[in-house]
Scaffold this active site. Structure first.
Site, mmCIF file in Angstrom:
data_model
loop_
_atom_site.group_PDB
_atom_site.id
_atom_site.type_symbol
_atom_site.label_atom_id
_atom_site.label_comp_id
_atom_site.label_asym_id
_atom_site.label_seq_id
_atom_site.Cartn_x
_atom_site.Cartn_y
_atom_site.Cartn_z
ATOM 1 N N GLU A 1 10.516 10.011 3.283
ATOM 2 C CA GLU A 1 9.233 9.321 3.315
ATOM 3 C C GLU A 1 9.336 7.978 2.587
ATOM 4 O OE1 GLU A 1 9.859 12.417 2.487
ATOM 5 O OE2 GLU A 1 8.162 13.752 2.737
ATOM 6 N N GLY B 1 31.068 44.243 11.877
ATOM 7 C CA GLY B 1 30.316 45.499 11.999
ATOM 8 C C GLY B 1 29.536 45.812 10.733
#
Ligand SMILES: NC(=O)c1ccc[n+]([C@@H]2O[C@H](COP(=O)([O-])OP(=O)(O)OC[C@H]3O[C@@H](n4cnc5c(N)ncnc54)[C@H](OP(=O)(O)O)[C@@H]3O)[C@@H](O)[C@H]2O)c1
Length: 369
Positions: A57, A304
């Site tokens: 900004e 897994g």
């Protein structure tokens, strides 16, 4: 207040600017900002880059100067309202005379969430929230996960054949992906703070696990190996380059001689109960090191284990047009797996992309990031 096509276009532009910070902002969020003057012209643009300290900004406002007065700020993430290393962005927007702020999402950090919007509205600024919210959440998925789940974002990535094999057999390192897919993998590595593999992969593949995207990054990609038996060869590139690239090994081996030797090579050995088997503790330890995201690159057992523990947020399978077959070639996902359809790991937002003849399949775990 209705949102126009122009609002949509400018918000997209703010999101595109935010992307320029990939690899350069963690552990902070990606942020882009566009300032449009009262007369409807783009008068300033900014991207947040951690090392430059100055926020998106502020960059955009300083470009815009007096043209910001009466204008609209398009910001990809809620402007912060607290005093940190920089002036609060809300204050900068208020002081610059911005009349309207358009922003997709709130900051997920519970300490600041919503407060920026409250302060802007209290100062008479119109605030429009929600435009392109899905895209904005996706863009900052790692930062959002970090704040919501208090652990790094886990992205599981595997290269495989069409029949789901990730290697020819357990003792041979196998390159399955074509050069285009490999380039994509390095871009994926570039997006993450850490990369993680299992002990067998370290032993069999002898990988270097570096980010070779060629793109700049603020912090080196941290390499993590779950190696309970501490079988990693001392001449592995992971060990011999540990003085240049941070390398962590989780173990419970108790092999003090090897731990000391690895320590001399600058490998950091983390001894915890159950070693790498305790994935929650592994992720907690990485979080302590400000690691917001982990790319898990296998192999079968480790993939897994992450799936069984429901600790996967996103999956990428890079599928090559090959059938390997046979009984012994490792499949992609080991672990316990599902015995009912309800237990199966269901995914959402599936995306397919082709890299030459290889196909990337990327999807998210169901539920919120
Ligand atoms: N195509 C691809 O994308 C890809 C990627 C990676 C690997 N691979 C292939 O996969 C194969 C290796 O896979 P793999 O299943 O044998 O081994 P792995 O998943 O790489 O490593 C498994 C080992 O890691 C240790 N470990 C520590 N914490 C663990 C945890 N939470 N869950 C599971 N294991 C844990 C265990 O060793 P301890 O006994 O020490 O506990 C276990 O034996 C190789 O052939 C490699 O080339 C392919």
């Amino acid at each position: 207040m209705e949102l126009s096509d122009f609002d949509l276009k400018m918000t997209r532009r703010a999101l595109d600017l935010a992307v320029l910070g990939v690899g350069l902002v963690s552990p902070n969020p990606l942020v882009g900002c566009v300032i449009v003057s009262e007369s409807g012209e783009i008068s300033g643009e900014g991207t947040y880059i951690y090392n430059k300290v100055i926020h998106a900004e502020a960059v955009a406002l300083s470009q815009a100067g007096a043209r910001a007065r009466g204008g609209t700020a398009y910001v990809s993430l809620e402007p912060h309202s607290h005093q940190g290393k920089t002036q609060p962005c809300t204050e900068a927007l208020i002081n610059a005379g911005i009349k309207r702020v358009v922003c997709p999402i709130e900051d997920p950090n519970p300490l600041v969430s919503g407060k920026g919007f409250v302060q802007l509205r209290a100062n008479g600024i119109e605030v429009v929230v929600g435009i392109l919210a899905v895209e904005a959440e996706k863009q900052n998925e790692k930062f959002i996960c970090w704040h919501r789940k208090k652990r790094p974002f886990v992205h599981l990535k595997l290269a495989m054949s069409l029949d789901g094999r990730i290697s020819l057999n357990n003792s041979v390192s196998t390159a399955l992906s074509n050069e285009h897919a490999l380039k994509r993998v390095h871009d994926l590595r570039h997006e993450h703070d850490a990369i993680l593999i299992g002990g067998n992969t370290a032993f069999v593949d002898n990988p270097s696990l570096t980010d070779r995207s060629g793109k700049p990054r603020r912090r080196p990609l941290v390499r993590v190996v779950l190696d309970n038996r501490l079988r990693i060869p001392v001449d592995s590139p992971l060990v011999t380059t540990a003085n240049e690239v941070p390398t962590l090994i989780f173990t419970n081996s108790g092999d003090s001689e090897k731990i000391a030797h690895l320590g001399e090579k600058k490998v950091e050995v983390v001894e915890i109960e159950n070693g790498g088997r305790n994935l929650e503790s592994v992720l907690a330890e990485l979080a302590v090191r400000q690691i917001q995201s982990v790319l898990v690159e296998g192999g079968t057992q480790v993939a897994g284990a992450f799936c069984d523990a429901k600790l996967v947020d996103k999956i990428t399978f890079m599928v090559a047009p090959l059938v390997i077959g046979g009984r012994d070639a490792p499949l992609a996902i080991g672990g316990v797996g599902a015995s009912t359809m309800d237990e199966a790991f269901r995914l959402r937002d599936l995306e397919l992309t082709k890299y030459g003849d290889d196909i990337e399949v990327t999807a998210y775990a169901t539920g919120r990031i």
